[in-house]
Design an enzyme around this catalytic site. Structure first.
Site, PDB file in Angstrom:
ATOM      1  N   ASP A 117      -0.339   5.121   0.945  1.00  0.00           N
ATOM      2  CA  ASP A 117      -0.657   6.064   2.023  1.00  0.00           C
ATOM      3  C   ASP A 117      -0.891   5.321   3.341  1.00  0.00           C
ATOM      4  O   ASP A 117      -1.708   4.404   3.415  1.00  0.00           O
ATOM      5  CB  ASP A 117      -1.892   6.884   1.663  1.00  0.00           C
ATOM      6  CG  ASP A 117      -1.717   7.663   0.368  1.00  0.00           C
ATOM      7  OD1 ASP A 117      -0.579   7.704  -0.141  1.00  0.00           O
ATOM      8  OD2 ASP A 117      -2.707   8.213  -0.141  1.00  0.00           O
ATOM      9  N   ASP A 145       0.847  -1.187   0.000  1.00  0.00           N
ATOM     10  CA  ASP A 145       0.000   0.000   0.000  1.00  0.00           C
ATOM     11  C   ASP A 145       0.892   1.250   0.000  1.00  0.00           C
ATOM     12  O   ASP A 145       2.077   1.174   0.330  1.00  0.00           O
ATOM     13  CB  ASP A 145      -0.894  -0.047   1.242  1.00  0.00           C
ATOM     14  CG  ASP A 145      -1.795   1.160   1.377  1.00  0.00           C
ATOM     15  OD1 ASP A 145      -2.342   1.607   0.349  1.00  0.00           O
ATOM     16  OD2 ASP A 145      -1.947   1.654   2.511  1.00  0.00           O
TER      17      ASP A 145
END
Length: 374
Positions: free
Chosen positions: A11, A9
């Site tokens: 953020d 991922d």
């Protein structure tokens, strides 16, 4: 050999997610996750994972999130990571809004179809790394496991995702240690004519305990080991308490010691030694060495026959059995007036000594012995 993948991922994982609008849309908002450079660079250089970035960017390209505000910060992030040896084999960005229910939006797998049912990839040995339950759900949908960048997993239990989560932590040091050195978990079942005991533990857990021995005070003492060492500890005991407490306490110590020994594995990179001196109204000292040579030095006197339902004469016997089964040297000394505080201090000191001795350093991943064997 099949390829393994880290689906990473963005953020909240590589960079800090802006807390107000959750959009990284300016250079001023760009802030990297603590210790991500050293550890992700280490993983990239030492392990054979492909790196695939998978990120939802709500409404990218619309008036709510224009392209020209997204790319400068994103490209600077990639350039900075590349400068530390961290590059990506693929970068996948979903631009939809949550209400669109797009097949490409995490936790759905529409962006990742080329990796699914592909004989080139070993998804069972791959991981999704992210900070949201949707990342863990993505791991489930892909058939791999998740590294969850959160401390607690209560929200995963509610969604039935806890089994998919291989590690929950907010520390990239622990992520790198886990991927490089592996899990330190073990289970032991010890069944005799007197007792039936099950012990499971994770040396790199969060101090979660689930303990039932039939002796309330003994449960309380064992909980100190899990809580203050940071290991996750489950102990289930059915013993012949109608006869005596002896077998329950002794066999629990043996099973726990065997479980610690198994979970330690090769012992590479561990500190090996531990010591602690907590103070209350009592002074308790516990020193230990995972050198493979069990020995117990015991200097603690108790005047009461029992504390709770636990005979004080069994304290020494518990630690002797634990030392033998875990193959560790234990030196225990306690002084004080309150008998309850004294033995509780010993268990807490043991836990802190364990925490110290069990700590691993993957950057100095050697056997802590001049003999070359422990």
């Amino acid at each position: 050999m099949k390829k393994k993948i880290l689906f990473i991922d963005r953020d909240g994982t590589l960079v800090i997610e802006p807390p107000i609008d959750y959009q990284l849309d300016s250079l001023e908002k760009l802030e990297f996750y603590p210790r991500v450079f050293r550890n992700l660079g280490f993983i990239r250089s030492k392990l054979d994972f492909e790196f695939v970035m998978v990120t939802n960017q709500d409404g990218l390209g619309t008036s709510s999130f224009p392209e020209d505000t997204f790319w400068p910060a994103h490209n600077l992030m990639l350039k900075t990571l590349a400068g530390e040896g961290i590059t990506f084999d693929d970068i996948l960005i979903d631009r939809s809004f949550p209400e669109d229910n797009a097949p490409t939006r995490k936790p759905r797998t529409g962006m990742l179809t080329k990796y699914i049912d592909n004989p080139e990839y070993d998804l069972a040995e791959s991981f999704v790394i992210g900070d949201r339950p949707t990342d863990v759900e993505l791991a489930k949908n892909l058939g791999c496991r998740a590294i969850y960048l959160q401390e607690a997993t209560d929200d995963l239990k509610e969604k039935g995702l806890e089994e998919v989560c291989a590690l929950a932590t907010t520390d990239w040091d622990q992520v790198a240690e886990f991927l490089f050195a592996g899990e330190r978990k073990a289970e032991v079942r010890r069944t005799t004519k007197e007792t039936d005991i099950y012990v499971s533990l994770n040396l790199d857990g969060n101090g979660g305990c689930d303990i039932s021995t039939g002796l309330g005070f003994f449960d309380h003492m064992l909980e100190q080991i899990g809580k203050h060492s940071g290991m996750d500890l489950t102990i289930r005991v059915k013993g012949d308490l109608e006869v005596d407490e002896h077998h329950t306490i002794e066999d629990t110590a043996i099973a726990l010691g065997e479980c610690i020994y198994q979970a330690l594995g090769s012992k590479r990179g561990i500190e090996r030694y531990g010591y602690a001196l907590p103070m209350d109204d009592c002074l308790c000292q516990v020193c230990l060495d995972f050198g493979g040579r069990p020995w117990l030095v015991w200097d603690a006197e108790f005047n009461r026959e029992k504390i709770g339902e636990m005979p004080t004469e069994m304290f020494l016997h518990f630690f002797k059995s634990l030392s033998d089964a875990a193959k560790m040297n234990l030196n225990i000394k306690a002084e004080g007036q309150n008998e309850h505080h004294k033995i509780e201090g010993i268990f807490k000191a043991l836990a802190r000594a364990l925490k110290m001795a069990l700590k691993r350093d993957i950057y100095h991943f050697e056997l802590p012995s001049s003999k070359g064997v422990l």
